[in-house]
Design a protein around this motif. Sequence first.
Motif, PDB file in Angstrom:
ATOM      1  N   ASN A 502      -1.238  -3.278  -5.855  1.00 51.45           N
ATOM      2  CA  ASN A 502      -2.422  -2.437  -5.935  1.00 51.45           C
ATOM      3  C   ASN A 502      -3.405  -2.835  -4.840  1.00 51.45           C
ATOM      4  N   ARG A 503      -4.278  -1.916  -4.506  1.00 47.40           N
ATOM      5  CA  ARG A 503      -5.160  -2.117  -3.356  1.00 47.40           C
ATOM      6  C   ARG A 503      -6.462  -2.819  -3.710  1.00 47.40           C
ATOM      7  N   VAL A 504      -6.906  -2.698  -4.973  1.00 49.00           N
ATOM      8  CA  VAL A 504      -8.151  -3.309  -5.417  1.00 49.00           C
ATOM      9  C   VAL A 504      -7.821  -4.398  -6.430  1.00 49.00           C
ATOM     10  N   SER A 505      -8.465  -5.537  -6.301  1.00 45.21           N
ATOM     11  CA  SER A 505      -8.222  -6.645  -7.216  1.00 45.21           C
ATOM     12  C   SER A 505      -9.551  -7.074  -7.837  1.00 45.21           C
ATOM     13  N   PRO A 506      -9.571  -7.373  -9.132  1.00 44.07           N
ATOM     14  CA  PRO A 506      -8.435  -7.338 -10.047  1.00 44.07           C
ATOM     15  C   PRO A 506      -8.153  -5.929 -10.562  1.00 44.07           C
ATOM     16  N   THR A 507      -6.923  -5.704 -10.970  1.00 47.96           N
ATOM     17  CA  THR A 507      -6.550  -4.427 -11.569  1.00 47.96           C
ATOM     18  C   THR A 507      -7.055  -4.381 -13.011  1.00 47.96           C
ATOM     19  N   PRO A 508      -7.645  -3.243 -13.450  1.00 42.52           N
ATOM     20  CA  PRO A 508      -8.142  -3.189 -14.837  1.00 42.52           C
ATOM     21  C   PRO A 508      -7.009  -3.294 -15.841  1.00 42.52           C
ATOM     22  N   ALA A 509      -7.237  -4.058 -16.895  1.00 43.86           N
ATOM     23  CA  ALA A 509      -6.261  -4.181 -17.978  1.00 43.86           C
ATOM     24  C   ALA A 509      -6.059  -2.817 -18.627  1.00 43.86           C
ATOM     25  N   PRO A 510      -4.868  -2.534 -19.131  1.00 47.70           N
ATOM     26  CA  PRO A 510      -3.708  -3.421 -19.237  1.00 47.70           C
ATOM     27  C   PRO A 510      -2.712  -3.248 -18.096  1.00 47.70           C
ATOM     28  N   TYR A 511      -3.131  -2.670 -16.993  1.00 48.65           N
ATOM     29  CA  TYR A 511      -2.199  -2.407 -15.908  1.00 48.65           C
ATOM     30  C   TYR A 511      -1.798  -3.692 -15.200  1.00 48.65           C
ATOM     31  N   PRO A 512      -0.573  -3.756 -14.654  1.00 49.19           N
ATOM     32  CA  PRO A 512      -0.152  -4.931 -13.884  1.00 49.19           C
ATOM     33  C   PRO A 512      -0.839  -4.961 -12.527  1.00 49.19           C
ATOM     34  N   GLU A 513      -0.741  -6.100 -11.848  1.00 55.31           N
ATOM     35  CA  GLU A 513      -1.384  -6.207 -10.539  1.00 55.31           C
ATOM     36  C   GLU A 513      -0.623  -5.446  -9.466  1.00 55.31           C
ATOM     37  N   ALA A 514       0.579  -5.013  -9.782  1.00 58.98           N
ATOM     38  CA  ALA A 514       1.345  -4.145  -8.885  1.00 58.98           C
ATOM     39  C   ALA A 514       2.032  -3.107  -9.748  1.00 58.98           C
ATOM     40  N   CYS A 515       1.732  -1.836  -9.525  1.00 56.08           N
ATOM     41  CA  CYS A 515       2.162  -0.796 -10.468  1.00 56.08           C
ATOM     42  C   CYS A 515       3.521  -0.182 -10.148  1.00 56.08           C
ATOM     43  N   SER A 516       4.156  -0.591  -9.055  1.00 54.29           N
ATOM     44  CA  SER A 516       5.553  -0.193  -8.853  1.00 54.29           C
ATOM     45  C   SER A 516       6.280  -1.337  -8.178  1.00 54.29           C
ATOM     46  N   GLN A 517       7.404  -1.730  -8.770  1.00 56.98           N
ATOM     47  CA  GLN A 517       8.174  -2.856  -8.264  1.00 56.98           C
ATOM     48  C   GLN A 517       9.513  -2.907  -8.978  1.00 56.98           C
ATOM     49  N   ASP A 518      10.434  -3.675  -8.400  1.00 58.28           N
ATOM     50  CA  ASP A 518      11.687  -3.976  -9.081  1.00 58.28           C
ATOM     51  C   ASP A 518      12.213  -5.290  -8.526  1.00 58.28           C
ATOM     52  N   ALA A 519      12.795  -6.089  -9.404  1.00 56.97           N
ATOM     53  CA  ALA A 519      13.313  -7.397  -9.019  1.00 56.97           C
ATOM     54  C   ALA A 519      14.799  -7.473  -9.304  1.00 56.97           C
ATOM     55  N   SER A 520      15.441  -8.495  -8.779  1.00 59.56           N
ATOM     56  CA  SER A 520      16.854  -8.741  -9.044  1.00 59.56           C
ATOM     57  C   SER A 520      17.090  -8.787 -10.552  1.00 59.56           C
ATOM     58  N   ASP A 521      18.188  -8.174 -10.991  1.00 61.22           N
ATOM     59  CA  ASP A 521      18.507  -8.194 -12.418  1.00 61.22           C
ATOM     60  C   ASP A 521      18.882  -9.597 -12.897  1.00 61.22           C
ATOM     61  N   GLY A 522      19.396 -10.415 -11.998  1.00 63.39           N
ATOM     62  CA  GLY A 522      19.768 -11.779 -12.339  1.00 63.39           C
ATOM     63  C   GLY A 522      19.545 -12.694 -11.155  1.00 63.39           C
TER      64      GLY A 522
END
Length: 649
Positions: A502-522
């Motif tokens: 996200n571009r502004v910090s901190p992000t208002p709750a309950p949103y995450p600090e990055a609203c689109s992402q994906d990580a390795s499944d394992g």
Amino acid sequence: MNATVRRAVLVIAMTLPCLRAARAASSVYLPLDRLAAAATLVVEGQVVRTASGLDPAMGALATYVTIDVSFVHRGPATLTRIVVREPGGHVGDLVNAIDAVPVFEAGENVLLFLEPARDRALRVAGLFFGKFTLVETAWGGRAARRDLSGQGLIFGRAPAETEEFPASEIESLVAAVPGRSARDWSAVPPELDRLVWDDVREASSTVIGGKAPVASGPSADFTTMSTNYPVRWMESDSATPVSINIQPGGNPLNDDVAAVGAIRRGMAAWTNVPEARIVLQSGNESYAFTASNAQSPTTVMPPVNIILFGDPYNEITDPSGCTGTLAMGGYWRSGTGTKTVNGVTFYPTLRQYVVFNNNFQCFLGNADNLAEVAAHELGHGLGFGHSTVADAIMRATAYGNGRGPRLGDDDRDAAHCDYPHTLTLTSPNGGESWSANTVHAVTWTATAEVGPDPGTVDIELSQDGGTTWTPIATGEPNDGSFAWTIGVAPGTQNLVRVIRHNRVSPTPAPYPEACSQDASDGVFTIAAPQPVAGCVPDGSNGPALRIDRGSGGALVLTWGASCSSGATNYAVYQGTLAALRSGTWDHAPVTCAGGTDLTETIVPGAVSAYYLVAPTASGQEGILGNLSSGAPRPSSTAACAPREPSSCP
């Protein structure tokens, strides 16, 4: 209590006290003298009942407020009870959430400036400007309080969000300023006796007209970024555009093409947010809504999304000296079919609408101002509330300085968090073993962008199973691939993620600090670095390859040790000078295991030949030296081993 919550209490009190509601009004501050001049009736009284009422004959939904009148400042002195009608409310699972309307709470003492609608029903003049709460002061007098906090875009507003006037001052003003001519009006709306009620709130057991209340369903709430009842267009998840029709007649630019262009600019501002999956588009730009719809979109759910100019249903108090309400907007939503996005449960939006007031060329006659207000109102239709961040288009006060519909970072975060793109990491996705000091491709897929900016992503690494993250690369093009040279310590608990912060910090709750992402499944392994084979010296950095005659026509090749101490063997290649002179390389292995003694004896046969030597290590082959251009010589088509991705200089 902050400004947002104060407004929240006021707006929703007509249907459910203490819940928050969206504020999408655009207004020019309406001072008391102009308000007094606009009102037909001015009364004091107590709110004894609020309820949502559905007119089964017309399909119209509104909120009805019953007032026991205690004093009449303007109007017939015999008036004892009135029912005021305001748009908005809910019945069952259908909700009409609308900005700009005043909000009442059962038991509240009020001072009201009133005017008749087309059908003679009473409404508050000036929308939220015309409703005051009467309170007792510490010094024993009475005050009339008008809360403007969070009421939308108010140009020229007073510095204080809550205004408080001595009640006697307002009484004197009403007596001194003539009101509008007493058009025909009725103390109760004509449809009152046939209404079906929902969400009834009473200060007493008094009931006036109507049928028995139905079971109360979800209450209206149209403040975005709230934990109550946020809304969004679910169509965006399948890249389906939200099409909004425009009836251009009565526009403040007196130019249909220019007015439609300003609305398009407001739509494009949201469509072009690279982090979000929003597509707003104009539908029928000459839609004759009023020709086929007898009821306003504020009272009956319209068959289409619509933008109207000129207040065609006479719902907004006419401006007075370039003051009053510029526009009001709202949406209809369902009370079922929720979906959770970024930890927030949203209700589906069904329709949205914007109604601009008439005779506001003094402000909306500027195309940039019109586009700015349109973008703000469309933002509310997308489900966004007001921002307190500087430079936001959703700021509670507008700019009106030629800014136009440009979004700020906070607006982009709102769009990003409510309408995120889907990012899917495809490699490394778990189970891989990649060696340090090698190059591998981090790959991902993303839902297609609509606007001209494809956006960027950050690539991050965790070596502790996701507890902490460090950047691998930032601001990388969102093109689905990044070549990663692994320069970190070996380990087995590695994860990679592709992320849009996200571009502004901190992000208002309950949103995450990055609203689109994906990580390795394992997790995957980063192994110790493979030994580097390197290359033999070219003479400038050690003894170069040398050829001597041996016995029996043999040739003795000697060379210097590889630049890398990891070399464990050497491959010797032979090619023909004839091919080399023609500009091609035809070298092939003479031996793939020349040993570590840095010499090899060969019998070349009857051929004019050249020779190359490459070191090897752990099944990888170094380079065969460099061309005069500095580029590595090509590998043999029958190479002894795969060439390593990196080598010594």
